[in-house]
Enzyme design. Structure first.
Site, PDB file in Angstrom:
ATOM      1  N   ASP A   1       0.124  -7.446   1.729  1.00 27.32           N
ATOM      2  CA  ASP A   1       0.618  -6.060   1.746  1.00 27.32           C
ATOM      3  C   ASP A   1       2.147  -6.045   1.760  1.00 27.32           C
ATOM      4  OD1 ASP A   1       0.598  -3.328   1.780  1.00 27.32           O
ATOM      5  OD2 ASP A   1      -0.141  -3.119   3.841  1.00 27.32           O
TER       6      ASP A   1
ATOM      7  N   HIS B   1       0.824  -1.213   0.000  1.00 29.54           N
ATOM      8  CA  HIS B   1       0.000   0.000   0.000  1.00 29.54           C
ATOM      9  C   HIS B   1       0.861   1.268   0.000  1.00 29.54           C
ATOM     10  CE1 HIS B   1       0.283   0.226   4.523  1.00 29.54           C
ATOM     11  NE2 HIS B   1       0.135   1.508   4.292  1.00 29.54           N
TER      12      HIS B   1
ATOM     13  N   GLN C   1       0.758   6.330  11.410  1.00 31.17           N
ATOM     14  CA  GLN C   1       0.830   6.748  10.007  1.00 31.17           C
ATOM     15  C   GLN C   1       2.252   7.160   9.625  1.00 31.17           C
ATOM     16  OE1 GLN C   1      -2.201   7.160  11.673  1.00 31.17           O
ATOM     17  NE2 GLN C   1      -2.593   5.471  10.264  1.00 31.17           N
ATOM     18  N   GLY C   2       2.705   6.642   8.509  1.00 35.83           N
ATOM     19  CA  GLY C   2       4.062   6.943   8.051  1.00 35.83           C
ATOM     20  C   GLY C   2       5.057   5.863   8.439  1.00 35.83           C
ATOM     21  N   ASP C   3       4.665   4.985   9.367  1.00 36.25           N
ATOM     22  CA  ASP C   3       5.520   3.853   9.740  1.00 36.25           C
ATOM     23  C   ASP C   3       5.289   2.663   8.816  1.00 36.25           C
ATOM     24  OD1 ASP C   3       6.748   5.080  11.964  1.00 36.25           O
ATOM     25  OD2 ASP C   3       5.020   4.599  13.234  1.00 36.25           O
ATOM     26  N   SER C   4       4.205   2.698   8.053  1.00 35.53           N
ATOM     27  CA  SER C   4       3.880   1.586   7.162  1.00 35.53           C
ATOM     28  C   SER C   4       5.065   1.197   6.303  1.00 35.53           C
ATOM     29  CB  SER C   4       2.734   1.971   6.235  1.00 35.53           C
ATOM     30  OG  SER C   4       1.530   1.779   6.894  1.00 35.53           O
TER      31      SER C   4
END
Ligand code: ARG
Length: 277
Positions: free
Chosen positions: A139, A93, A229-232
């Site tokens: 993912d 993603h 958010q942003g650690d994905s």
């Protein structure tokens, strides 16, 4: 359900989810402000604040294989793990809308505002062919870099590492993402420790969105420590191996909703093939 990456908030449903989340966290704050003094719990204990959520500063000297993905203008939007000198494992993603030439992989840079380390170009993006949305699994994505990096690589968990996925196993999470849901991204690399969560616990929160064959959860029952958010795309590490890729969660660090990670060992064959290509 917040299944967004920081830069993919455009779909209507996502905006709705974001709005609801903001409203919920705002209500949460109001409720906490009223109740916490009564309960005798300090606000500081309830909100570990500065740091992933509930983490501390870390250095790429200690975690050389943790990298971040940035746009060519330098905006950090996801994490990743160096799994071969020129290969990075990240989340599908994170890369599904990307063109290889517009992605930078930054290694060895604890402070996003510095120019330490290396920014490599991406020459090829592989996305798991079965990926469609985070709650369906798959993912995972492998990036090929334009050069071999000198940083140490992290071995990827395989079927032989089933023990690392046992509930209670201590893991390390790392990233430059936000320090609370709806908050600002971190300037510095942060790390935290969270235990692997059992399938039942994770299903209790996420229902059928949690797919044990494809995912693994990690977090504390009471919340407070999590990726955000942003650690994905970044690493979930146990026993010196990459066991998960940061994928999604309901808000961040919420009780009963641990972080959900792609279960790396289920993609052993595809990943191995990509590393050999
Ligand atoms: N989807 C997020 C990202 O793109 C990661 C969210 C992780 N959430 C969580 N509660 N652990 O950066």
């Amino acid at each position: 359900m917040d299944t967004t990456s920081t830069r993919k908030n455009t779909e209507e449903g996502m905006i709705m989810a974001e709005t609801l989340r903001r409203l919920r966290s705002w209500l949460g704050l109001v409720v906490a402000a009223v109740l916490l003094p009564v309960a005798g719990v300090s606000a500081a204990a309830a909100d570990p604040g500065a740091t992933i959520v509930g983490g501390t500063r870390a250095s790429t000297a200690q975690y050389p294989w943790v990298v971040y993905l940035a746009t060519t203008s330098g905006y950090q939007y996801c994490g990743g793990t160096l799994v071969a000198p020129n290969k990075v494992l990240t989340a599908a993603h994170c890369t599904e809308d990307d063109v290889a030439s517009s992605v930078l992989v930054v290694a060895g840079r604890d402070d996003k505002n510095s120019s330490a380390g290396t920014a490599a170009r991406v020459t090829r993006i592989w996305i798991h062919p079965s990926f469609s949305s985070v709650t369906r699994g798959y993912d995972v994505s492998v990036l090929t870099l334009d050069r071999n990096l000198t940083q140490a690589t992290l071995p990827v968990a395989t079927a032989a590492d089933a023990n690392l996925y046992t509930a209670g196993t201590s893991t390390t999470i790392l990233g430059w993402g936000t320090t609370r849901a709806g908050g600002q991204p971190s300037r510095y690399l942060l790390r935290a420790s969270v235990p692997v969560t059992g399938d039942q616990t994770c299903s209790a929160g996420y229902g059928s969105q949690y797919k044990p064959q494809h995912m693994v959860c990690a977090g504390l029952p009471q919340g407070g420590v999590d990726t955000c958010q942003g650690d994905s795309g970044g690493p979930l590490v146990a026993g010196g191996k990459l066991i998960g890729v940061t994928s999604f969660g309901e808000g961040c660090a919420s009780a009963r909703y641990p972080g959900v990670y792609a279960r790396v060992s289920s993609y052993e064959t595809e990943i191995r093939q990509q590393l050999a290509s």
